[in-house]
Design an enzyme around this catalytic site. Structure first.
Site, short mmCIF file in Angstrom:
data_model
loop_
_atom_site.label_atom_id
_atom_site.label_comp_id
_atom_site.label_asym_id
_atom_site.label_seq_id
_atom_site.Cartn_x
_atom_site.Cartn_y
_atom_site.Cartn_z
N ARG A 1 32.40 62.85 4.14
CA ARG A 1 31.42 63.74 4.78
C ARG A 1 30.22 64.05 3.88
O ARG A 1 29.09 64.13 4.33
CB ARG A 1 32.09 65.05 5.21
CG ARG A 1 33.10 64.89 6.32
CD ARG A 1 33.74 66.24 6.65
NE ARG A 1 32.73 67.21 7.05
CZ ARG A 1 32.21 67.32 8.28
NH1 ARG A 1 32.64 66.50 9.23
NH2 ARG A 1 31.31 68.22 8.55
N HIS B 1 25.85 64.48 4.16
CA HIS B 1 24.95 65.56 3.73
C HIS B 1 23.89 65.01 2.78
O HIS B 1 22.72 65.38 2.87
CB HIS B 1 25.76 66.67 3.04
CG HIS B 1 26.77 67.33 3.94
ND1 HIS B 1 26.48 67.68 5.23
CD2 HIS B 1 28.07 67.69 3.73
CE1 HIS B 1 27.55 68.22 5.79
NE2 HIS B 1 28.53 68.23 4.90
N ARG C 1 17.69 70.75 17.89
CA ARG C 1 19.05 70.58 17.38
C ARG C 1 19.44 69.12 17.50
O ARG C 1 19.37 68.54 18.60
CB ARG C 1 20.06 71.44 18.17
CG ARG C 1 21.46 71.25 17.58
CD ARG C 1 22.52 72.13 18.19
NE ARG C 1 23.77 71.91 17.49
CZ ARG C 1 24.66 72.83 17.19
NH1 ARG C 1 24.46 74.07 17.56
NH2 ARG C 1 25.77 72.52 16.54
N LEU D 1 2.23 74.21 4.59
CA LEU D 1 3.44 74.47 5.37
C LEU D 1 4.32 75.50 4.67
O LEU D 1 4.54 75.43 3.46
CB LEU D 1 4.23 73.16 5.52
CG LEU D 1 5.59 73.30 6.22
CD1 LEU D 1 5.42 73.54 7.71
CD2 LEU D 1 6.45 72.04 5.99
N GLU E 1 11.27 77.24 22.93
CA GLU E 1 11.61 76.07 23.74
C GLU E 1 12.73 75.34 23.00
O GLU E 1 12.71 75.26 21.76
CB GLU E 1 10.40 75.14 23.89
CG GLU E 1 9.18 75.80 24.50
CD GLU E 1 9.40 76.25 25.95
OE1 GLU E 1 10.29 75.68 26.61
OE2 GLU E 1 8.70 77.16 26.40
N ARG F 1 34.55 76.03 5.68
CA ARG F 1 34.86 74.60 5.54
C ARG F 1 35.72 74.37 4.29
O ARG F 1 35.79 75.25 3.41
CB ARG F 1 33.56 73.80 5.42
CG ARG F 1 32.82 73.79 6.75
CD ARG F 1 31.72 72.78 6.76
NE ARG F 1 31.18 72.74 8.11
CZ ARG F 1 30.40 71.78 8.59
NH1 ARG F 1 30.06 70.77 7.83
NH2 ARG F 1 29.97 71.81 9.82
N ASP G 1 22.33 68.90 12.62
CA ASP G 1 23.76 68.67 12.86
C ASP G 1 24.07 67.17 12.93
O ASP G 1 23.22 66.38 13.35
CB ASP G 1 24.17 69.36 14.17
CG ASP G 1 25.68 69.51 14.27
OD1 ASP G 1 26.39 69.36 13.25
OD2 ASP G 1 26.17 69.78 15.39
C1 FPP Z 1 25.72 69.98 9.69
O1 FPP Z 1 26.33 68.75 9.90
C2 FPP Z 1 25.01 69.99 8.41
C3 FPP Z 1 25.25 70.84 7.38
C4 FPP Z 1 26.26 71.90 7.42
C5 FPP Z 1 24.52 70.70 6.11
C6 FPP Z 1 23.05 70.44 6.22
C7 FPP Z 1 22.55 70.08 4.90
C8 FPP Z 1 21.70 69.10 4.64
C9 FPP Z 1 21.03 68.28 5.65
C10 FPP Z 1 21.42 68.82 3.21
C11 FPP Z 1 20.03 69.01 2.79
C12 FPP Z 1 19.42 70.28 3.08
C13 FPP Z 1 18.42 70.81 2.32
C14 FPP Z 1 17.63 71.94 2.88
C15 FPP Z 1 18.10 70.33 0.97
P1 FPP Z 1 27.90 68.69 10.10
O2 FPP Z 1 28.52 68.55 8.75
O3 FPP Z 1 28.34 69.89 10.87
O4 FPP Z 1 28.07 67.39 10.93
P2 FPP Z 1 29.21 67.09 12.02
O5 FPP Z 1 28.94 67.99 13.18
O6 FPP Z 1 28.98 65.66 12.33
O7 FPP Z 1 30.53 67.33 11.34
#
Ligand code: FPP
Length: 252
Positions: free
Chosen positions: A36, A40, A191, A134, A210, A74, A23
Protein backbone atom coordinates in the site's frame (compact mmCIF):
# COMPACT_ATOMS: atom_id res chain seq x y z
CA UNK A 1 -16.07 31.87 5.60
CA UNK A 2 -19.57 30.55 5.15
CA UNK A 3 -21.21 32.88 2.68
CA UNK A 4 -20.24 31.68 -0.79
CA UNK A 5 -18.03 34.43 -2.14
CA UNK A 6 -16.57 32.57 -5.05
CA UNK A 7 -18.47 32.71 -8.30
CA UNK A 8 -15.69 33.01 -10.77
CA UNK A 9 -12.06 33.98 -10.78
CA UNK A 10 -10.43 36.75 -12.71
CA UNK A 11 -9.64 34.24 -15.44
CA UNK A 12 -13.25 33.17 -16.10
CA UNK A 13 -15.42 30.48 -14.59
CA UNK A 14 -12.56 28.84 -12.71
CA UNK A 15 -13.24 27.79 -9.12
CA UNK A 16 -11.39 29.97 -6.64
CA UNK A 17 -11.07 27.10 -4.22
CA UNK A 18 -10.77 23.42 -5.10
CA UNK A 19 -10.76 20.72 -2.40
CA UNK A 20 -9.63 17.17 -3.18
CA UNK A 21 -10.17 13.83 -1.45
CA UNK A 22 -7.22 11.84 -2.82
CA UNK A 23 -8.51 8.28 -2.69
CA UNK A 24 -7.40 5.02 -4.26
CA UNK A 25 -3.69 4.80 -3.44
CA UNK A 26 -4.04 1.40 -1.76
CA UNK A 27 -6.10 -0.09 -4.60
CA UNK A 28 -3.70 1.27 -7.17
CA UNK A 29 -0.84 -0.45 -5.36
CA UNK A 30 -2.74 -3.73 -4.88
CA UNK A 31 -3.57 -3.75 -8.59
CA UNK A 32 0.13 -3.71 -9.29
CA UNK A 33 0.91 -6.31 -6.58
CA UNK A 34 2.75 -3.65 -4.61
CA UNK A 35 2.44 -2.79 -0.92
CA UNK A 36 0.00 0.00 0.00
CA UNK A 37 2.75 2.46 0.82
CA UNK A 38 3.91 2.26 -2.82
CA UNK A 39 0.51 3.72 -3.71
CA UNK A 40 0.96 6.60 -1.28
CA UNK A 41 4.43 7.26 -2.69
CA UNK A 42 3.03 7.28 -6.23
CA UNK A 43 0.35 9.70 -5.02
CA UNK A 44 2.95 12.40 -4.40
CA UNK A 45 3.51 12.68 -8.16
CA UNK A 46 -0.21 13.40 -8.62
CA UNK A 47 -0.04 16.04 -5.90
CA UNK A 48 2.78 17.72 -7.84
CA UNK A 49 0.79 17.65 -11.14
CA UNK A 50 -2.34 19.01 -9.55
CA UNK A 51 -0.55 21.81 -7.69
CA UNK A 52 1.08 22.86 -10.95
CA UNK A 53 -2.19 22.64 -12.90
CA UNK A 54 -4.13 24.55 -10.24
CA UNK A 55 -1.53 27.34 -10.24
CA UNK A 56 -1.55 27.57 -14.02
CA UNK A 57 -5.36 27.60 -14.30
CA UNK A 58 -5.76 30.46 -11.81
CA UNK A 59 -7.18 28.51 -8.88
CA UNK A 60 -6.44 30.52 -5.73
CA UNK A 61 -6.82 27.86 -3.03
CA UNK A 62 -6.23 24.11 -3.23
CA UNK A 63 -7.06 22.03 -0.15
CA UNK A 64 -5.85 18.41 -0.11
CA UNK A 65 -7.13 15.76 2.32
CA UNK A 66 -3.87 13.93 3.02
CA UNK A 67 -4.76 12.15 6.28
CA UNK A 68 -8.07 12.04 8.10
CA UNK A 69 -8.66 11.75 11.85
CA UNK A 70 -10.03 8.28 11.06
CA UNK A 71 -6.81 7.29 9.25
CA UNK A 72 -5.07 7.05 12.64
CA UNK A 73 -6.89 3.71 12.97
CA UNK A 74 -4.97 2.18 10.05
CA UNK A 75 -2.26 -0.40 10.75
CA UNK A 76 0.63 1.21 12.61
CA UNK A 77 3.10 0.43 9.85
CA UNK A 78 0.99 2.20 7.21
CA UNK A 79 0.53 5.25 9.46
CA UNK A 80 4.26 5.42 10.19
CA UNK A 81 5.17 5.13 6.54
CA UNK A 82 2.66 7.84 5.63
CA UNK A 83 4.09 10.18 8.26
CA UNK A 84 7.60 9.55 6.93
CA UNK A 85 6.33 10.15 3.41
CA UNK A 86 4.93 13.55 4.45
CA UNK A 87 8.28 14.47 6.02
CA UNK A 88 10.18 13.39 2.87
CA UNK A 89 7.73 15.09 0.53
CA UNK A 90 8.06 18.34 2.45
CA UNK A 91 11.85 18.05 2.47
CA UNK A 92 11.92 17.50 -1.30
CA UNK A 93 9.11 19.77 -2.51
CA UNK A 94 9.15 22.91 -0.41
CA UNK A 95 11.92 24.72 -2.31
CA UNK A 96 10.15 24.09 -5.61
CA UNK A 97 6.81 25.24 -4.17
CA UNK A 98 8.53 28.36 -2.89
CA UNK A 99 10.11 29.05 -6.31
CA UNK A 100 6.63 28.78 -7.78
CA UNK A 101 5.27 31.37 -5.32
CA UNK A 102 2.98 28.78 -3.62
CA UNK A 103 1.99 29.49 -0.03
CA UNK A 104 1.64 26.28 2.00
CA UNK A 105 -0.42 25.94 5.16
CA UNK A 106 -1.70 22.95 7.13
CA UNK A 107 -4.95 22.25 8.93
CA UNK A 108 -5.92 19.44 11.30
CA UNK A 109 -4.98 18.21 14.76
CA UNK A 110 -1.30 18.87 14.10
CA UNK A 111 -0.30 18.57 17.77
CA UNK A 112 -0.79 14.82 17.46
CA UNK A 113 1.93 14.55 14.81
CA UNK A 114 5.51 13.53 15.54
CA UNK A 115 7.93 16.41 16.21
CA UNK A 116 9.91 15.74 12.99
CA UNK A 117 6.79 16.31 10.89
CA UNK A 118 5.65 19.27 12.97
CA UNK A 119 9.05 20.88 12.39
CA UNK A 120 8.84 20.36 8.62
CA UNK A 121 5.33 21.82 8.64
CA UNK A 122 6.44 24.93 10.53
CA UNK A 123 9.44 25.36 8.23
CA UNK A 124 7.27 25.03 5.11
CA UNK A 125 4.71 27.50 6.46
CA UNK A 126 7.38 30.01 7.49
CA UNK A 127 9.33 29.76 4.25
CA UNK A 128 6.30 30.26 2.00
CA UNK A 129 4.32 32.66 4.23
CA UNK A 130 4.97 35.69 2.02
CA UNK A 131 4.10 33.98 -1.27
CA UNK A 132 1.24 35.41 -3.27
CA UNK A 133 0.43 32.60 -5.73
CA UNK A 134 -1.64 29.48 -5.16
CA UNK A 135 -2.47 28.80 -1.52
CA UNK A 136 -1.97 25.10 -0.90
CA UNK A 137 -3.73 23.87 2.24
CA UNK A 138 -2.87 20.35 3.38
CA UNK A 139 -5.23 18.62 5.83
CA UNK A 140 -3.45 16.14 8.10
CA UNK A 141 -5.20 14.50 11.05
CA UNK A 142 -8.26 16.44 9.98
CA UNK A 143 -11.93 15.58 10.55
CA UNK A 144 -14.93 17.77 9.76
CA UNK A 145 -16.73 16.94 13.00
CA UNK A 146 -13.57 17.53 15.02
CA UNK A 147 -13.24 20.92 13.30
CA UNK A 148 -16.79 21.92 14.22
CA UNK A 149 -16.34 20.79 17.84
CA UNK A 150 -13.06 22.72 18.15
CA UNK A 151 -14.68 25.82 16.69
CA UNK A 152 -17.61 25.46 19.10
CA UNK A 153 -15.17 25.30 22.00
CA UNK A 154 -13.36 28.42 20.76
CA UNK A 155 -16.64 30.31 20.40
CA UNK A 156 -17.86 29.13 23.82
CA UNK A 157 -14.59 30.31 25.36
CA UNK A 158 -14.98 33.76 23.79
CA UNK A 159 -18.47 33.97 25.30
CA UNK A 160 -17.24 32.75 28.69
CA UNK A 161 -14.46 35.37 28.59
CA UNK A 162 -16.96 38.09 27.78
CA UNK A 163 -15.37 38.78 24.37
CA UNK A 164 -18.50 37.74 22.46
CA UNK A 165 -22.24 37.94 23.13
CA UNK A 166 -24.38 34.87 22.43
CA UNK A 167 -26.53 36.79 19.95
CA UNK A 168 -23.41 37.86 18.06
CA UNK A 169 -22.81 34.23 17.02
CA UNK A 170 -23.72 33.94 13.37
CA UNK A 171 -22.33 31.92 10.45
CA UNK A 172 -19.52 34.39 9.75
CA UNK A 173 -18.45 34.57 13.37
CA UNK A 174 -18.59 30.78 13.82
CA UNK A 175 -16.68 30.06 10.59
CA UNK A 176 -13.85 32.34 11.74
CA UNK A 177 -13.03 29.70 14.37
CA UNK A 178 -13.00 26.79 11.92
CA UNK A 179 -9.71 25.49 10.55
CA UNK A 180 -10.14 27.30 7.23
CA UNK A 181 -10.93 30.56 9.04
CA UNK A 182 -11.60 33.33 6.54
CA UNK A 183 -10.53 31.26 3.50
CA UNK A 184 -13.40 31.25 0.98
CA UNK A 185 -15.40 28.03 0.94
CA UNK A 186 -14.40 25.41 -1.64
CA UNK A 187 -16.33 25.87 -4.88
CA UNK A 188 -15.48 22.43 -6.20
CA UNK A 189 -14.83 19.13 -4.43
CA UNK A 190 -13.01 16.43 -6.38
CA UNK A 191 -12.92 12.87 -5.08
CA UNK A 192 -10.94 10.19 -6.85
CA UNK A 193 -11.12 6.43 -6.37
CA UNK A 194 -14.76 5.75 -7.21
CA UNK A 195 -16.51 6.40 -3.89
CA UNK A 196 -19.16 9.12 -3.78
CA UNK A 197 -19.06 10.45 -0.23
CA UNK A 198 -17.53 13.30 1.75
CA UNK A 199 -15.88 11.16 4.44
CA UNK A 200 -15.87 13.80 7.19
CA UNK A 201 -13.94 16.34 5.10
CA UNK A 202 -14.70 20.09 5.55
CA UNK A 203 -18.32 19.38 6.54
CA UNK A 204 -19.19 23.02 7.16
CA UNK A 205 -17.21 24.55 4.30
CA UNK A 206 -18.45 22.21 1.57
CA UNK A 207 -22.08 23.28 2.06
CA UNK A 208 -22.38 24.77 -1.44
CA UNK A 209 -19.52 23.05 -3.26
CA UNK A 210 -20.06 21.39 -6.60
CA UNK A 211 -19.14 17.72 -6.28
CA UNK A 212 -17.15 15.86 -8.93
CA UNK A 213 -16.36 12.18 -8.55
CA UNK A 214 -14.13 10.03 -10.71
CA UNK A 215 -13.18 6.36 -10.74
CA UNK A 216 -9.58 7.31 -11.51
CA UNK A 217 -7.32 6.21 -8.66
CA UNK A 218 -5.29 9.03 -7.12
CA UNK A 219 -1.85 7.89 -8.37
CA UNK A 220 -3.23 8.06 -11.93
CA UNK A 221 -4.86 11.44 -11.52
CA UNK A 222 -3.14 14.17 -13.53
CA UNK A 223 -3.63 17.62 -15.05
CA UNK A 224 -5.92 16.20 -17.76
CA UNK A 225 -8.34 14.85 -15.13
CA UNK A 226 -8.09 18.10 -13.19
CA UNK A 227 -9.13 19.96 -16.34
CA UNK A 228 -12.12 17.61 -16.74
CA UNK A 229 -13.24 18.62 -13.26
CA UNK A 230 -12.78 22.31 -14.07
CA UNK A 231 -14.81 21.85 -17.24
CA UNK A 232 -17.62 20.21 -15.23
CA UNK A 233 -17.50 23.17 -12.82
CA UNK A 234 -17.55 25.75 -15.61
CA UNK A 235 -20.93 24.40 -16.78
CA UNK A 236 -22.58 24.79 -13.38
CA UNK A 237 -24.92 27.58 -12.42
CA UNK A 238 -24.46 28.22 -8.71
CA UNK A 239 -27.74 29.28 -7.16
CA UNK A 240 -27.15 29.14 -3.41
CA UNK A 241 -30.86 28.53 -2.81
CA UNK A 242 -32.06 31.20 -5.28
CA UNK A 243 -33.92 30.46 -8.50
CA UNK A 244 -32.12 30.36 -11.83
CA UNK A 245 -33.89 33.60 -12.92
CA UNK A 246 -32.77 35.40 -9.77
CA UNK A 247 -29.20 34.34 -10.39
CA UNK A 248 -29.34 35.75 -13.94
CA UNK A 249 -30.66 39.12 -12.68
CA UNK A 250 -28.56 39.74 -9.56
CA UNK A 251 -25.68 37.36 -10.23
CA UNK A 252 -25.80 35.97 -6.69
C1 FPP B 1 -6.24 7.51 0.45
O1 FPP B 1 -6.05 6.36 -0.32
C2 FPP B 1 -4.99 8.25 0.58
C3 FPP B 1 -4.36 8.55 1.74
C4 FPP B 1 -4.89 8.18 3.06
C5 FPP B 1 -3.07 9.24 1.74
C6 FPP B 1 -2.93 10.38 0.78
C7 FPP B 1 -1.52 10.77 0.74
C8 FPP B 1 -0.84 11.06 -0.36
C9 FPP B 1 -1.42 11.15 -1.71
C10 FPP B 1 0.61 11.30 -0.21
C11 FPP B 1 1.07 12.64 -0.57
C12 FPP B 1 0.41 13.76 0.05
C13 FPP B 1 1.02 14.96 0.26
C14 FPP B 1 0.17 16.14 0.57
C15 FPP B 1 2.48 15.14 0.21
P1 FPP B 1 -6.37 4.94 0.32
O2 FPP B 1 -5.13 4.47 1.00
O3 FPP B 1 -7.57 5.08 1.21
O4 FPP B 1 -6.69 4.09 -0.94
P2 FPP B 1 -7.70 2.85 -1.01
O5 FPP B 1 -9.08 3.41 -0.85
O6 FPP B 1 -7.45 2.34 -2.38
O7 FPP B 1 -7.29 1.89 0.06
Amino acid sequence: MTSPSAKSSATGNVPRHVAIIMDGNGRWASGKSKPRHAGHRAGVKSVRSVVEAASQRGVEYLTLFAFSSENWARPEEEVNRLMRLFVDALRREVDELHRNNVKVTFIGALDRLQPALRDKISQAEEKTAGNTGLQLIVAIGYGGRWDIIEASRAVAKKVADGALQVDEIDETEFARSLQLGTTPDPDLLIRTGGEQRISNFLLWNLAYAELWFTDVLWPEFDAKHFDEALLFYSGKQRRYGHTGDQVKVVGC
